[in-house]
Each structure stands twice: as C-alpha cells, then as structure tokens.
Design an enzyme around this catalytic site. Structure first.
Site, mmCIF file in Angstrom:
data_model
loop_
_atom_site.group_PDB
_atom_site.id
_atom_site.type_symbol
_atom_site.label_atom_id
_atom_site.label_comp_id
_atom_site.label_asym_id
_atom_site.label_seq_id
_atom_site.Cartn_x
_atom_site.Cartn_y
_atom_site.Cartn_z
ATOM 1 N N ILE A 54 0.873 -1.144 -0.011
ATOM 2 C CA ILE A 54 0.076 -0.102 -0.129
ATOM 3 C C ILE A 54 0.846 1.214 0.071
ATOM 4 C CG2 ILE A 54 -0.259 -0.271 2.313
ATOM 5 C CD1 ILE A 54 -3.111 1.075 2.117
ATOM 6 N N ALA A 55 0.420 2.156 -0.734
ATOM 7 C CA ALA A 55 1.541 3.328 -0.897
ATOM 8 C C ALA A 55 0.707 4.708 -1.312
ATOM 9 C CB ALA A 55 2.669 3.194 -1.723
ATOM 10 N N VAL A 56 0.934 5.687 -0.949
ATOM 11 C CA VAL A 56 0.507 7.023 -1.411
ATOM 12 C C VAL A 56 1.483 8.019 -1.501
ATOM 13 C CG1 VAL A 56 -0.886 9.080 -0.582
ATOM 14 C CG2 VAL A 56 -1.604 6.833 0.137
ATOM 15 N N GLU A 88 2.796 -7.440 6.528
ATOM 16 C CA GLU A 88 4.266 -7.135 7.105
ATOM 17 C C GLU A 88 4.305 -5.824 7.099
ATOM 18 O OE1 GLU A 88 4.318 -10.026 4.532
ATOM 19 O OE2 GLU A 88 4.384 -11.544 5.966
ATOM 20 N N ASN A 93 8.540 1.978 10.537
ATOM 21 C CA ASN A 93 7.558 2.711 9.902
ATOM 22 C C ASN A 93 6.321 3.015 10.474
ATOM 23 O OD1 ASN A 93 6.020 3.676 7.696
ATOM 24 N ND2 ASN A 93 6.420 1.708 6.419
ATOM 25 N N TYR A 100 -2.143 1.086 10.470
ATOM 26 C CA TYR A 100 -2.707 -0.256 10.492
ATOM 27 C C TYR A 100 -3.230 -0.635 12.112
ATOM 28 C CZ TYR A 100 0.264 -1.448 6.367
ATOM 29 O OH TYR A 100 0.767 -1.357 5.346
HETATM 30 C C1 LIG Z 1 1.493 4.510 5.129
HETATM 31 C C2 LIG Z 1 0.821 5.481 4.101
HETATM 32 C C3 LIG Z 1 0.282 4.571 3.120
HETATM 33 C C4 LIG Z 1 -0.195 6.195 4.855
HETATM 34 O O1 LIG Z 1 -0.909 7.099 3.913
HETATM 35 P P1 LIG Z 1 -1.613 8.299 4.089
HETATM 36 O O2 LIG Z 1 -2.713 8.515 2.786
HETATM 37 O O3 LIG Z 1 -0.703 9.420 4.466
HETATM 38 O O4 LIG Z 1 -2.453 7.947 5.477
HETATM 39 P P2 LIG Z 1 -4.011 8.856 6.094
HETATM 40 O O5 LIG Z 1 -3.789 10.204 5.658
HETATM 41 O O6 LIG Z 1 -5.074 7.877 5.482
HETATM 42 O O7 LIG Z 1 -3.673 8.417 7.462
HETATM 43 C C5 LIG Z 1 -4.360 7.650 8.412
HETATM 44 C C6 LIG Z 1 -3.840 7.320 9.819
HETATM 45 O O8 LIG Z 1 -2.248 6.927 9.696
HETATM 46 C C7 LIG Z 1 -1.670 7.576 10.484
HETATM 47 N N1 LIG Z 1 -0.557 7.921 9.706
HETATM 48 C C8 LIG Z 1 -0.203 8.188 8.565
HETATM 49 N N2 LIG Z 1 0.823 8.911 8.346
HETATM 50 C C9 LIG Z 1 1.439 9.328 9.630
HETATM 51 C C10 LIG Z 1 2.583 9.707 9.951
HETATM 52 N N3 LIG Z 1 3.437 10.227 8.935
HETATM 53 N N4 LIG Z 1 3.046 9.906 11.111
HETATM 54 C C11 LIG Z 1 2.207 9.052 11.995
HETATM 55 N N5 LIG Z 1 1.050 8.646 11.882
HETATM 56 C C12 LIG Z 1 0.525 8.398 10.403
HETATM 57 C C13 LIG Z 1 -2.422 8.397 11.369
HETATM 58 O O9 LIG Z 1 -2.839 7.554 12.359
HETATM 59 C C14 LIG Z 1 -3.282 8.791 10.257
HETATM 60 O O10 LIG Z 1 -4.599 9.185 10.915
HETATM 61 P P3 LIG Z 1 -4.789 10.802 11.067
HETATM 62 O O11 LIG Z 1 -4.412 11.456 10.221
HETATM 63 O O12 LIG Z 1 -6.232 10.783 11.612
HETATM 64 O O13 LIG Z 1 -3.998 11.218 12.355
HETATM 65 C C15 LIG Z 1 1.834 6.305 3.466
HETATM 66 O O14 LIG Z 1 2.892 7.207 4.506
HETATM 67 C C16 LIG Z 1 2.897 5.898 2.308
HETATM 68 O O15 LIG Z 1 2.772 5.438 1.381
HETATM 69 N N6 LIG Z 1 4.230 5.301 3.026
HETATM 70 C C17 LIG Z 1 5.179 4.763 2.296
HETATM 71 C C18 LIG Z 1 4.755 3.471 1.858
HETATM 72 C C19 LIG Z 1 4.743 2.708 2.834
HETATM 73 O O16 LIG Z 1 5.375 2.660 4.107
HETATM 74 N N7 LIG Z 1 3.728 1.747 2.874
HETATM 75 C C20 LIG Z 1 3.335 0.516 4.009
HETATM 76 C C21 LIG Z 1 4.274 -0.379 3.740
HETATM 77 S S1 LIG Z 1 3.916 -1.675 4.861
#
Ligand SMILES: CC(C)(COP(=O)(O)OP(=O)(O)OC[C@H]1O[C@@H](n2cnc3c(N)ncnc32)[C@H](O)[C@@H]1OP(=O)(O)O)[C@@H](O)C(=O)NCCC(=O)NCCS
Length: 128
Positions: A54-56, A88, A93, A100
């Site tokens: 999953i990634a954004v 995993e 991270n 999660y």
């Molecule tokens: C992990 C990832 C997919 C989250 O995507 P995102 O769109 O930013 O997440 P959301 O905006 O939906 O956030 C949902 C919740 O996740 C948590 N969260 C997301 N980013 C965070 C950060 N940088 N630090 C702490 N908590 C975080 C928070 O609890 C958040 O809820 P809140 O905004 O109400 O506080 C993104 O950071 C990403 O692509 N990371 C790199 C790839 C990766 O690590 N993928 C997972 C591999 S297992």
C-alpha cells in the site's frame, strides 16, 4: 502503481511494472488505485487475505487516502470470503504502523531479515 511505489519506497525495495504485473496475476490478487495518487495491492487465499503493498504519493499523504484504500481493500477481502487479513510492516515505519493500528491490526509475529537492508518485519493481523 509502479510509479507510486517508486515514489514511496527506497530503490532496493521498489517493484517495477513487471513485478506489479506478476503480483496482480497471482490467484486471488486484486489492486485498487486512487487517481489522487495511491494504491493497494492485496490477495485472498481461502479465508485469509494479505495486504501485499500500500502506498500514497508523498504529496497526497495525510489527507486520509491511505485509510480509504486500506478500508476498501479490507471490504473487498471480506466480500471474497476472508475472515482475517495479514500484512508485514517494518518496525521503524511509524506512519504505516499507526495506520494499521487504527484499522484494528495487532502484532502476531516477527520475520527477521525480511527487508533487503536486513531489517525485521512485524507480522500484523486483523480479524474481519
Ligand atoms: C503509510 C501510508 C500509506 C499512509 O498513507 P496516508 O494517505 O498518508 O495515510 P492517511 O492520511 O490515511 O492516515 C491515516 C492514519 O495513519 C496514521 N499516519 C499516517 N501518516 C502518518 C505519519 N507520517 N506519522 C504518524 N501517523 C501517520 C495516522 O494515524 C493517520 O490518521 P490521522 O491522520 O487521523 O492522524 C503512506 O505514509 C505511505 O505511502 N508510506 C510509504 C509506503 C509505505 O510505507 N507503505 C506501507 C508499507 S507496509
């Protein structure tokens, strides 16, 4: 999906287009993509599902896209008969672990030397 992955992971962990295609061709695999810049790739086998990736995109983070994609993948897995979802995640991270945990995942194990750099993975599970 490969472009989003490349923008989200270090070079040695990247999945190119071929890797994405192979993952999507696995039995029970499905992908969801959001035009704002996110995707989730998952797989259902019997009554268990796995979030494969999953990634954004960095510029689209922290507005709920990751949560939306994860929720949609879990709903699709449930519709396909899954009773639990596994994934995993690297211990370091924090962003993914927070996402999660909010979605109800709990740690059920570890996999030493899981990532190319040698870092361990935590195995998380959510009951559906
Ligand atoms: C992990 C990832 C997919 C989250 O995507 P995102 O769109 O930013 O997440 P959301 O905006 O939906 O956030 C949902 C919740 O996740 C948590 N969260 C997301 N980013 C965070 C950060 N940088 N630090 C702490 N908590 C975080 C928070 O609890 C958040 O809820 P809140 O905004 O109400 O506080 C993104 O950071 C990403 O692509 N990371 C790199 C790839 C990766 O690590 N993928 C997972 C591999 S297992």
């Amino acid at each position: 999906m490969a472009a989003i992955h490349a923008a989200s992971f270090p070079p040695r962990e990247r999945w190119g287009e071929d890797a994405m295609r192979l993952q999507l061709e696995l039995p029970g695999a499905f992908g969801l993509i959001d035009a704002r810049g996110g995707f989730v790739l998952a797989r259902v086998a019997a009554d268990e599902a796995e979030i494969l990736s999953i990634a954004v995109m960095p510029k689209a983070r922290r507005v709920g896209l990751g949560r939306t994609l994860l929720t949609a993948a879990i709903a699709e897995a449930r519709a396909r008969g899954a009773a639990a979802v596994f994934l995993e995640v690297a211990a370091a991270n924090a962003a993914a672990r927070a996402l999660y945990a909010q979605a109800g995942f709990r740690e059920v194990g570890t996999r030493p030397n899981y990532y190319p750099g040698g870092a361990a993975a935590l195995v998380l599970r959510a009951a559906l």
